[in-house]
Structure formats: C-alpha cells, structure tokens
Write a protein that holds these residues in place. Sequence first.
Motif, PDB file in Angstrom:
ATOM      1  N   ASP A 100     -42.103  -3.214  -2.889  1.00 46.16           N
ATOM      2  CA  ASP A 100     -42.679  -4.366  -3.582  1.00 46.16           C
ATOM      3  C   ASP A 100     -41.917  -5.593  -3.103  1.00 46.16           C
ATOM      4  O   ASP A 100     -40.749  -5.782  -3.451  1.00 46.16           O
ATOM      5  CB  ASP A 100     -42.549  -4.206  -5.094  1.00 46.16           C
ATOM      6  N   VAL A 101     -42.578  -6.415  -2.285  1.00 41.59           N
ATOM      7  CA  VAL A 101     -41.938  -7.586  -1.687  1.00 41.59           C
ATOM      8  C   VAL A 101     -42.310  -8.862  -2.450  1.00 41.59           C
ATOM      9  O   VAL A 101     -42.183  -9.966  -1.940  1.00 41.59           O
ATOM     10  CB  VAL A 101     -42.279  -7.700  -0.184  1.00 41.59           C
ATOM     11  N   GLY A 102     -42.780  -8.714  -3.670  1.00 44.47           N
ATOM     12  CA  GLY A 102     -43.071  -9.875  -4.499  1.00 44.47           C
ATOM     13  C   GLY A 102     -44.485 -10.383  -4.340  1.00 44.47           C
ATOM     14  O   GLY A 102     -45.243  -9.921  -3.483  1.00 44.47           O
ATOM     15  N   PRO A 103     -44.877 -11.372  -5.163  1.00 48.74           N
ATOM     16  CA  PRO A 103     -46.268 -11.819  -5.199  1.00 48.74           C
ATOM     17  C   PRO A 103     -46.769 -12.480  -3.916  1.00 48.74           C
ATOM     18  O   PRO A 103     -47.948 -12.376  -3.592  1.00 48.74           O
ATOM     19  CB  PRO A 103     -46.303 -12.805  -6.374  1.00 48.74           C
ATOM     20  N   GLU A 104     -45.895 -13.128  -3.160  1.00 49.30           N
ATOM     21  CA  GLU A 104     -46.330 -13.808  -1.930  1.00 49.30           C
ATOM     22  C   GLU A 104     -46.680 -12.807  -0.822  1.00 49.30           C
ATOM     23  O   GLU A 104     -47.662 -12.973  -0.111  1.00 49.30           O
ATOM     24  CB  GLU A 104     -45.239 -14.760  -1.444  1.00 49.30           C
ATOM     25  N   ILE A 105     -45.894 -11.757  -0.674  1.00 48.26           N
ATOM     26  CA  ILE A 105     -46.067 -10.768   0.395  1.00 48.26           C
ATOM     27  C   ILE A 105     -46.839  -9.547  -0.105  1.00 48.26           C
ATOM     28  O   ILE A 105     -47.685  -9.013   0.588  1.00 48.26           O
ATOM     29  CB  ILE A 105     -44.698 -10.311   0.959  1.00 48.26           C
ATOM     30  N   GLY A 106     -46.528  -9.073  -1.296  1.00 51.07           N
ATOM     31  CA  GLY A 106     -47.208  -7.907  -1.866  1.00 51.07           C
ATOM     32  C   GLY A 106     -46.512  -6.604  -1.538  1.00 51.07           C
ATOM     33  O   GLY A 106     -45.297  -6.548  -1.355  1.00 51.07           O
ATOM     34  N   ILE A 107     -47.299  -5.555  -1.438  1.00 53.90           N
ATOM     35  CA  ILE A 107     -46.787  -4.210  -1.169  1.00 53.90           C
ATOM     36  C   ILE A 107     -46.780  -3.965   0.336  1.00 53.90           C
ATOM     37  O   ILE A 107     -47.756  -4.256   1.022  1.00 53.90           O
ATOM     38  CB  ILE A 107     -47.652  -3.139  -1.870  1.00 53.90           C
ATOM     39  N   ARG A 108     -45.686  -3.428   0.822  1.00 52.22           N
ATOM     40  CA  ARG A 108     -45.561  -3.024   2.227  1.00 52.22           C
ATOM     41  C   ARG A 108     -45.051  -1.595   2.257  1.00 52.22           C
ATOM     42  O   ARG A 108     -44.466  -1.097   1.298  1.00 52.22           O
ATOM     43  CB  ARG A 108     -44.573  -3.924   2.989  1.00 52.22           C
ATOM     44  N   HIS A 109     -45.255  -0.945   3.401  1.00 49.73           N
ATOM     45  CA  HIS A 109     -44.765   0.418   3.610  1.00 49.73           C
ATOM     46  C   HIS A 109     -43.809   0.418   4.792  1.00 49.73           C
ATOM     47  O   HIS A 109     -43.955  -0.380   5.720  1.00 49.73           O
ATOM     48  CB  HIS A 109     -45.935   1.370   3.858  1.00 49.73           C
ATOM     49  N   SER A 110     -42.837   1.326   4.738  1.00 47.97           N
ATOM     50  CA  SER A 110     -41.850   1.396   5.803  1.00 47.97           C
ATOM     51  C   SER A 110     -41.407   2.830   6.020  1.00 47.97           C
ATOM     52  O   SER A 110     -41.344   3.622   5.079  1.00 47.97           O
ATOM     53  CB  SER A 110     -40.626   0.544   5.434  1.00 47.97           C
ATOM     54  N   SER A 111     -41.093   3.141   7.261  1.00 44.18           N
ATOM     55  CA  SER A 111     -40.444   4.398   7.610  1.00 44.18           C
ATOM     56  C   SER A 111     -38.970   4.084   7.800  1.00 44.18           C
ATOM     57  O   SER A 111     -38.623   3.113   8.472  1.00 44.18           O
ATOM     58  CB  SER A 111     -41.031   4.943   8.909  1.00 44.18           C
ATOM     59  N   ALA A 112     -38.095   4.890   7.179  1.00 45.12           N
ATOM     60  CA  ALA A 112     -36.668   4.612   7.271  1.00 45.12           C
ATOM     61  C   ALA A 112     -35.879   5.906   7.394  1.00 45.12           C
ATOM     62  O   ALA A 112     -36.101   6.847   6.639  1.00 45.12           O
ATOM     63  CB  ALA A 112     -36.217   3.827   6.039  1.00 45.12           C
ATOM     64  N   GLN A 113     -34.955   5.925   8.343  1.00 47.42           N
ATOM     65  CA  GLN A 113     -34.111   7.094   8.574  1.00 47.42           C
ATOM     66  C   GLN A 113     -32.878   7.014   7.674  1.00 47.42           C
ATOM     67  O   GLN A 113     -31.791   6.651   8.111  1.00 47.42           O
ATOM     68  CB  GLN A 113     -33.731   7.171  10.041  1.00 47.42           C
ATOM     69  N   LEU A 114     -33.090   7.359   6.420  1.00 44.70           N
ATOM     70  CA  LEU A 114     -32.043   7.241   5.407  1.00 44.70           C
ATOM     71  C   LEU A 114     -31.641   8.578   4.809  1.00 44.70           C
ATOM     72  O   LEU A 114     -30.910   8.620   3.817  1.00 44.70           O
ATOM     73  CB  LEU A 114     -32.536   6.326   4.274  1.00 44.70           C
ATOM     74  N   THR A 115     -32.110   9.662   5.382  1.00 44.49           N
ATOM     75  CA  THR A 115     -31.966  10.978   4.746  1.00 44.49           C
ATOM     76  C   THR A 115     -30.525  11.474   4.677  1.00 44.49           C
ATOM     77  O   THR A 115     -30.209  12.317   3.838  1.00 44.49           O
ATOM     78  CB  THR A 115     -32.826  12.028   5.460  1.00 44.49           C
ATOM     79  N   ALA A 116     -29.635  10.969   5.522  1.00 51.36           N
ATOM     80  CA  ALA A 116     -28.254  11.457   5.522  1.00 51.36           C
ATOM     81  C   ALA A 116     -27.500  11.069   4.250  1.00 51.36           C
ATOM     82  O   ALA A 116     -26.655  11.826   3.773  1.00 51.36           O
ATOM     83  CB  ALA A 116     -27.507  10.941   6.750  1.00 51.36           C
ATOM     84  N   LEU A 117     -27.803   9.912   3.689  1.00 47.04           N
ATOM     85  CA  LEU A 117     -27.038   9.414   2.546  1.00 47.04           C
ATOM     86  C   LEU A 117     -27.834   9.251   1.259  1.00 47.04           C
ATOM     87  O   LEU A 117     -27.237   9.077   0.192  1.00 47.04           O
ATOM     88  CB  LEU A 117     -26.402   8.058   2.890  1.00 47.04           C
ATOM     89  N   TYR A 118     -29.161   9.281   1.351  1.00 47.67           N
ATOM     90  CA  TYR A 118     -29.978   8.975   0.176  1.00 47.67           C
ATOM     91  C   TYR A 118     -31.043  10.047  -0.047  1.00 47.67           C
ATOM     92  O   TYR A 118     -31.704  10.466   0.895  1.00 47.67           O
ATOM     93  CB  TYR A 118     -30.685   7.621   0.351  1.00 47.67           C
ATOM     94  N   ALA A 119     -31.219  10.438  -1.286  1.00 51.34           N
ATOM     95  CA  ALA A 119     -32.336  11.301  -1.690  1.00 51.34           C
ATOM     96  C   ALA A 119     -33.463  10.385  -2.153  1.00 51.34           C
ATOM     97  O   ALA A 119     -33.207   9.270  -2.623  1.00 51.34           O
ATOM     98  CB  ALA A 119     -31.909  12.230  -2.819  1.00 51.34           C
ATOM     99  N   PRO A 120     -34.719  10.836  -2.032  1.00 51.57           N
ATOM    100  CA  PRO A 120     -35.834   9.966  -2.441  1.00 51.57           C
ATOM    101  C   PRO A 120     -35.685   9.415  -3.857  1.00 51.57           C
ATOM    102  O   PRO A 120     -35.912   8.225  -4.098  1.00 51.57           O
ATOM    103  CB  PRO A 120     -37.067  10.870  -2.323  1.00 51.57           C
ATOM    104  N   GLU A 121     -35.266  10.263  -4.789  1.00 53.03           N
ATOM    105  CA  GLU A 121     -35.153   9.808  -6.182  1.00 53.03           C
ATOM    106  C   GLU A 121     -34.050   8.762  -6.370  1.00 53.03           C
ATOM    107  O   GLU A 121     -34.085   7.978  -7.322  1.00 53.03           O
ATOM    108  CB  GLU A 121     -34.930  10.995  -7.126  1.00 53.03           C
TER     109      GLU A 121
END
Length: 112
Positions: free
Chosen positions: A38-59
């Motif tokens: 959620d990038v706020g009312p001016e930009i809206g919703i965006r989607h991204s692919s991110a290689q974060l699995t080593a340090l972060y769980a989805p929840e």
Amino acid sequence: MSDLTWDEFERVDLRVATITAAEPLEGARRPAYKLTLDVGPEIGIRHSSAQLTALYAPEDLVGRQVMCVVNFPPKRIAGFKSEALVTGLYRADGAVVLIAPDSPVPNGAKLG
C-alpha cells in the motif's frame, strides 16, 4: 562509479509503503516472496517480488513499512508482475535487511 547529479537523484521516486500481504513466489529461480504494497492514495497498491526469505517469514512482513522505488518499469519474475523495488541492504552472507522508517509515517511519503 561516477557522480550523480541532483536532477538524476530526484528522478528516483522512493516512497514508504506498508506490506499488506506476503506469500512465497513459486517458480522463482531464487527463493522470493510476492508482496502487496500500500503506497498511499497517490500511488495506490503495487506488487513486488523480493528475495527476503533468509531473514523474514511472510507473517513477519505483513504490517511492516518499507522504502520502495515506484517508478521503475514493471518486470515479470516467474510469471509475476513486479511493479516496485523494495529496498534493502546486503549482509556479508547475502541476506537482505529491509530499509524502513524507524517510526510510522503515512504510506506514500516520499524520501526527501
């Protein structure tokens, strides 16, 4: 690396977004998550692919604010349309640590 002009830097649109959903990106060459931002009312919703699995769980990602670049062209990753670049720093072991504000700010706030 050559110096950057102020005008060139200003062209990079860095905004704060809140991650509203995170799930594994099936079929990616390297483990990654599909993020809804959620990038706020001016930009809206965006989607991204991110290689974060080593340090972060989805929840652990849902509800976090992050800095992202919102004016790169979309890129297809494993059939998924990534529309923003979530920023992070690489540790010595290659794991990515997210860049985020240290206190809450409105979604869409611009780095400046």
